[in-house]
Scaffold this motif. Structure first.
Motif, PDB file in Angstrom:
ATOM      1  N   MET A 168       0.881  -1.160   0.000  1.00  0.00           N
ATOM      2  CA  MET A 168       0.000   0.000   0.000  1.00  0.00           C
ATOM      3  C   MET A 168       0.919   1.210   0.000  1.00  0.00           C
ATOM      4  SD  MET A 168      -3.013   1.228   2.622  1.00  0.00           S
ATOM      5  CE  MET A 168      -1.870   1.775   3.903  1.00  0.00           C
ATOM      6  N   LEU A 169       0.881   1.982  -1.063  1.00  0.00           N
ATOM      7  CA  LEU A 169       1.895   2.994  -1.317  1.00  0.00           C
ATOM      8  C   LEU A 169       1.264   4.367  -1.488  1.00  0.00           C
ATOM      9  CD1 LEU A 169       4.910   3.603  -2.004  1.00  0.00           C
ATOM     10  CD2 LEU A 169       4.334   3.075  -4.398  1.00  0.00           C
ATOM     11  N   LEU A 170       1.719   5.322  -0.669  1.00  0.00           N
ATOM     12  CA  LEU A 170       1.256   6.704  -0.776  1.00  0.00           C
ATOM     13  C   LEU A 170       2.258   7.520  -1.578  1.00  0.00           C
ATOM     14  CD1 LEU A 170      -0.993   8.683   0.170  1.00  0.00           C
ATOM     15  CD2 LEU A 170       0.549   9.330   2.043  1.00  0.00           C
ATOM     16  N   THR A 171       1.770   8.232  -2.579  1.00  0.00           N
ATOM     17  CA  THR A 171       2.640   8.994  -3.477  1.00  0.00           C
ATOM     18  C   THR A 171       2.076  10.402  -3.674  1.00  0.00           C
ATOM     19  OG1 THR A 171       1.448   8.408  -5.492  1.00  0.00           O
ATOM     20  CG2 THR A 171       3.158   6.867  -4.750  1.00  0.00           C
ATOM     21  N   ARG A 172       2.900  11.238  -4.277  1.00  0.00           N
ATOM     22  CA  ARG A 172       2.438  12.571  -4.674  1.00  0.00           C
ATOM     23  C   ARG A 172       2.227  12.595  -6.186  1.00  0.00           C
ATOM     24  NH1 ARG A 172       1.317  17.078  -2.954  1.00  0.00           N
ATOM     25  NH2 ARG A 172       1.931  16.683  -0.797  1.00  0.00           N
ATOM     26  N   THR A 173       1.004  12.931  -6.598  1.00  0.00           N
ATOM     27  CA  THR A 173       0.680  13.023  -8.025  1.00  0.00           C
ATOM     28  C   THR A 173       0.482  14.469  -8.465  1.00  0.00           C
ATOM     29  OG1 THR A 173      -1.626  12.550  -7.405  1.00  0.00           O
ATOM     30  CG2 THR A 173      -0.310  10.722  -8.273  1.00  0.00           C
ATOM     31  N   GLN A 174       0.595  15.383  -7.526  1.00  0.00           N
ATOM     32  CA  GLN A 174       0.497  16.805  -7.830  1.00  0.00           C
ATOM     33  C   GLN A 174       1.411  17.544  -6.872  1.00  0.00           C
ATOM     34  OE1 GLN A 174      -3.459  18.380  -7.407  1.00  0.00           O
ATOM     35  NE2 GLN A 174      -3.038  20.213  -8.610  1.00  0.00           N
ATOM     36  N   GLY A 183      -3.653  17.740  -0.291  1.00  0.00           N
ATOM     37  CA  GLY A 183      -4.149  17.337  -1.601  1.00  0.00           C
ATOM     38  C   GLY A 183      -3.018  16.812  -2.457  1.00  0.00           C
ATOM     39  N   GLY A 184      -3.371  16.268  -3.600  1.00  0.00           N
ATOM     40  CA  GLY A 184      -2.350  15.788  -4.527  1.00  0.00           C
ATOM     41  C   GLY A 184      -1.646  14.523  -4.103  1.00  0.00           C
ATOM     42  N   LEU A 185      -2.156  13.836  -3.069  1.00  0.00           N
ATOM     43  CA  LEU A 185      -1.574  12.574  -2.613  1.00  0.00           C
ATOM     44  C   LEU A 185      -2.456  11.421  -3.074  1.00  0.00           C
ATOM     45  CD1 LEU A 185      -0.530  13.518   1.034  1.00  0.00           C
ATOM     46  CD2 LEU A 185       0.867  13.555  -1.028  1.00  0.00           C
ATOM     47  N   THR A 186      -1.838  10.415  -3.654  1.00  0.00           N
ATOM     48  CA  THR A 186      -2.597   9.316  -4.254  1.00  0.00           C
ATOM     49  C   THR A 186      -2.115   7.987  -3.687  1.00  0.00           C
ATOM     50  OG1 THR A 186      -2.941  10.581  -6.274  1.00  0.00           O
ATOM     51  CG2 THR A 186      -3.194   8.192  -6.441  1.00  0.00           C
ATOM     52  N   LEU A 187      -3.059   7.100  -3.428  1.00  0.00           N
ATOM     53  CA  LEU A 187      -2.786   5.830  -2.775  1.00  0.00           C
ATOM     54  C   LEU A 187      -2.917   4.682  -3.769  1.00  0.00           C
ATOM     55  CD1 LEU A 187      -2.194   4.856   0.153  1.00  0.00           C
ATOM     56  CD2 LEU A 187      -4.653   4.542   0.441  1.00  0.00           C
ATOM     57  N   PHE A 188      -1.953   3.757  -3.710  1.00  0.00           N
ATOM     58  CA  PHE A 188      -1.964   2.577  -4.575  1.00  0.00           C
ATOM     59  C   PHE A 188      -1.891   1.308  -3.727  1.00  0.00           C
ATOM     60  CE2 PHE A 188      -0.007   5.954  -7.112  1.00  0.00           C
ATOM     61  CZ  PHE A 188      -0.739   5.884  -8.280  1.00  0.00           C
ATOM     62  N   PHE A 189      -2.415   0.239  -4.276  1.00  0.00           N
ATOM     63  CA  PHE A 189      -2.292  -1.097  -3.688  1.00  0.00           C
ATOM     64  C   PHE A 189      -1.882  -2.001  -4.827  1.00  0.00           C
ATOM     65  CE2 PHE A 189      -3.365  -4.987  -1.531  1.00  0.00           C
ATOM     66  CZ  PHE A 189      -3.256  -4.677  -0.181  1.00  0.00           C
ATOM     67  N   THR A 190      -0.599  -2.426  -4.833  1.00  0.00           N
ATOM     68  CA  THR A 190      -0.067  -3.024  -6.054  1.00  0.00           C
ATOM     69  C   THR A 190       0.994  -4.072  -5.765  1.00  0.00           C
ATOM     70  OG1 THR A 190       0.790  -2.421  -8.254  1.00  0.00           O
ATOM     71  CG2 THR A 190       1.791  -1.321  -6.352  1.00  0.00           C
ATOM     72  N   GLY A 231      -9.286   4.369  -5.257  1.00  0.00           N
ATOM     73  CA  GLY A 231     -10.151   5.541  -5.345  1.00  0.00           C
ATOM     74  C   GLY A 231      -9.676   6.560  -6.360  1.00  0.00           C
ATOM     75  N   GLU A 232      -9.898   7.828  -6.018  1.00  0.00           N
ATOM     76  CA  GLU A 232      -9.598   8.914  -6.936  1.00  0.00           C
ATOM     77  C   GLU A 232      -8.182   9.434  -6.754  1.00  0.00           C
ATOM     78  OE1 GLU A 232     -11.678   9.897  -9.320  1.00  0.00           O
ATOM     79  OE2 GLU A 232     -13.036   8.305  -8.627  1.00  0.00           O
ATOM     80  N   GLU A 233      -7.608   9.913  -7.835  1.00  0.00           N
ATOM     81  CA  GLU A 233      -6.296  10.544  -7.764  1.00  0.00           C
ATOM     82  C   GLU A 233      -6.386  11.795  -6.880  1.00  0.00           C
ATOM     83  OE1 GLU A 233      -3.684  12.900 -10.966  1.00  0.00           O
ATOM     84  OE2 GLU A 233      -3.728  10.723 -11.359  1.00  0.00           O
ATOM     85  N   GLY A 234      -5.391  11.973  -6.020  1.00  0.00           N
ATOM     86  CA  GLY A 234      -5.327  13.144  -5.155  1.00  0.00           C
ATOM     87  C   GLY A 234      -6.073  13.027  -3.847  1.00  0.00           C
ATOM     88  N   GLU A 235      -6.768  11.896  -3.619  1.00  0.00           N
ATOM     89  CA  GLU A 235      -7.561  11.723  -2.397  1.00  0.00           C
ATOM     90  C   GLU A 235      -6.928  10.747  -1.414  1.00  0.00           C
ATOM     91  OE1 GLU A 235     -10.470  13.433  -1.756  1.00  0.00           O
ATOM     92  OE2 GLU A 235      -9.931  14.543  -3.571  1.00  0.00           O
ATOM     93  N   GLY A 236      -5.685  10.377  -1.664  1.00  0.00           N
ATOM     94  CA  GLY A 236      -5.058   9.316  -0.879  1.00  0.00           C
ATOM     95  C   GLY A 236      -4.927   9.599   0.593  1.00  0.00           C
ATOM     96  N   PHE A 237      -4.575  10.835   0.946  1.00  0.00           N
ATOM     97  CA  PHE A 237      -4.416  11.140   2.373  1.00  0.00           C
ATOM     98  C   PHE A 237      -5.745  11.029   3.101  1.00  0.00           C
ATOM     99  CE2 PHE A 237      -4.194  13.972   6.059  1.00  0.00           C
ATOM    100  CZ  PHE A 237      -3.091  13.431   6.700  1.00  0.00           C
ATOM    101  N   LYS A 238      -6.808  11.481   2.473  1.00  0.00           N
ATOM    102  CA  LYS A 238      -8.131  11.375   3.084  1.00  0.00           C
ATOM    103  C   LYS A 238      -8.483   9.913   3.343  1.00  0.00           C
ATOM    104  CE  LYS A 238     -11.853  11.761   0.586  1.00  0.00           C
ATOM    105  NZ  LYS A 238     -12.928  12.331  -0.268  1.00  0.00           N
ATOM    106  N   TYR A 239      -8.147   9.043   2.395  1.00  0.00           N
ATOM    107  CA  TYR A 239      -8.439   7.622   2.578  1.00  0.00           C
ATOM    108  C   TYR A 239      -7.656   7.055   3.763  1.00  0.00           C
ATOM    109  CZ  TYR A 239     -10.260   8.055  -2.217  1.00  0.00           C
ATOM    110  OH  TYR A 239     -10.947   8.435  -3.349  1.00  0.00           O
TER     111      TYR A 239
END
Length: 389
Positions: A168-174, A183-190, A231-239
C-alpha cells in the motif's frame, strides 16, 4: 452498559491464546537474536484463518470489526510475541482497510481473498525520511504515463518489505504548492517484492523487533497499473486518515498486551526469588509498582474496548483512540521497566525476556505517530485550544 466480552469474542481470544502457546518466549527470543522472520508463526496464523479477520466475508474474510482485531493483537503481544508478532500479523487491521473501503470491485477481488488466505504479505509505504510526521511533505512522485503510473522516490520504516508481495503505497501526483496541503496525494495497492529491478530494499538495524524487519525502500521507475490506484487521484491522504483511529486502537492493544506479559513475568519471578530469607514479592517496594502498573493497564484495556466500540459503531472515536494510544504506550513502557527492575541483574539477561519486551514496547510511543502529536490532537480537537504546530 455491558463490560463483558461476547461468547464469540471470548472464543476468539481463547483460540489466539491456543495458537500462541505453540510459540513461546524461547521461539521469539531466538528469532529476535538471529534476526529471522517468524515465518512459522505467520503460517500458523494464516492457517487458522486469522489474516482475514477484518476483511468482509464476501472476499473470504471473517468480517469482524476493530474490537475483535484488537483482542487478537493484544493476545499475540501478551503471549510473549510482543511487537514482532503483532507487526507480522497487523496488515489485516490497517494496510488492507483503504482497499476494502475505497477500492474498485475488481481491485478488491484481485487482492482481498489472497490476503484473507494468508497467501499475500502486505507492507505499507507511507513514511519518508524528509517528511516524518508531516505527511504533506512526502516527495515520492507518481507520474501518469498512459495506463500506468511511474513512481520514483524513497520510503523508510517499511516493515516486512523483504517478505511482501504487495504494497500500500502513498505517493504525490500533484506538487504540494499546486494543491491543498494534503491534496495531490494518491494511494496505490499493487504488486511489490524486493526482487524487482525497480526497487531497492535495505534493512534498518534497530533496537528491537528482530523477528520483523524494517526497511528503507527506493523506487526507480517503478510502474503501477492505473487499476491499482485506490479511489480517486489526489484523495489518498483522506483515505488513509479515515483509518488512523483504528491503527491507534491497534497500537494501544499491542502496548497493553506487552505490558501485561511483563507484569506476569515480574510477578512470577517475585514469588520465587528469595533475598534476605523471604520472597522479594513480599516486600512492598516490589509489590506496589507492579500493582500500580496492573491498575493502569486494566484501565487502558477498558478504554480500548470503548474506543473500538465507538469505531465499529461508526461514531467519532478520535478522542478515545488518541487518548488510549497515549496512555497505554506510556503505561506499558513503565510496566516493562518495572519488570526489568524486579528481575534485578537478570532483567538485563535475554533468557528472562523482559529486556526484549522493554526494547520492543518503545515503538508504541513513537509510531505510527508520536505521543507529542497525540497530545496536540487532544489539546486542539478536544480542549479547543489553538493549533500549536
Amino acid at each position: 452498559m455491558d463490560f463483558a466480552l461476547s461468547d464469540e469474542q471470548r472464543l476468539i481470544r481463547n483460540e489466539i491464546q491456543t495458537l500462541c502457546d505453540q510459540f513461546g518466549d524461547e521461539y521469539w527470543r531466538e528469532k529476535d537474536a538471529n534476526h529471522e522472520f517468524a515465518w512459522e508463526f505467520y503460517e500458523a496464523f494464516a492457517e487458522g484463518g486469522w489474516c482475514g479477520i477484518t476483511i468482509p466475508e464476501a472476499y473470504g474474510g471473517q468480517g469482524y470489526g476493530v474490537q475483535e482485531a484488537s483482542i487478537v493483537q493484544q493476545e499475540i503481544a501478551r503471549s510473549g510475541a510482543a511487537m514482532a508478532g503483532t507487526s507480522i500479523t497487523s496488515h489485516h487491521v490497517f494496510s488492507a482497510a483503504p482497499l476494502v473501503e475505497y477500492g474498485s470491485e475488481d481491485h478488491k477481488e484481485r487482492y482481498l481473498p489472497r490476503i484473507a488466505d494468508g497467501d499475500v504479505m502486505v507492507c505499507t509505504g507511507v513514511t519518508e525520511p524528509n517528511a516524518g510526521t508531516d505527511t504533506s511533505r512526502i516527495e515520492t512522485v507518481a507520474e501518469r504515463n498512459g495506463d500506468e503510473y511511474v513512481v520514483n522516490g524513497q520510503k523508510i520504516w517499511t516493515s516486512k518489505a523483504q517478505e511482501a508481495d504487495v504494497i500500500m503505497l502513498l505517493t504525490r501526483t500533484q506538487p504540494r504548492e499546486a494543491s491543498e496541503r494534503f491534496g495531490g496525494l494518491t494511494l496505490f495497492f499493487t504488486e511489490f517484492n524486493e526482487e524487482m529491478d525497480s526497487v531497492d530494499v535495505s534493512e534498518i538495524p534497530k533496537a528491537g523487533r528482530g523477528a520483523a524487519d524494517s526497511n528503507e525502500v527506493w523506487f526507480e521507475d517503478f510502474r503501477v497499473p492505473v487499476e491499482d490506484r485506490i479511489g480517486e487521484e489526489g484523495e489518498g491522504f483522506k483515505y488513509l486518515l479515515s483509518f488512523a483511529n483504528s491503527e491507534r486502537i491497534s497500537i494501544a492493544a499491542n502496548a497493553v498486551g506487552i505490558g501485561q506479559a511483563a507484569l506476569e513475568k515480574a510477578a512470577s519471578y517475585a514469588r520465587e526469588r528469595e533475598v534476605f530469607d523471604a520472597a522479594i514479592g513480599s516486600y512492598q517496594a516490589i509489590q506496589h509498582p507492579l500493582a500500580e502498573s496492573w491498575s493502569k493497564l486494566a484501565q487502558d484495556e477498558l478504554m480500548i474496548r470503548k474506543a473500538a466500540w465507538l469505531y465499529d459503531e461508526g461514531k467519532n472515536a478520535g478522542p478515545e483512540a488518541n487518548a488510549v494510544k497515549l496512555r497505554s504506550s506510556e503505561d506499558a513502557i513503565e510496566a516493562c521497566e518495572r519488570a526489568v527492575r524486579v528481575h534485578g541483574g537478570m532483567g538485563y539477561a535475554r533468557e528472562y525476556d523482559v529486556e526484549r519486551y522493554w526494547r520492543e514496547v518503545m515503538i508504541n510511543v513513537i509510531a505510527p505517530i508520536s505521543n507529542e502529536m497525540v497530545k496536540n490532537y487532544i489539546a486542539q480537537h478536544v480542549l479547543d485550544l489553538p493549533r500549536s504546530y
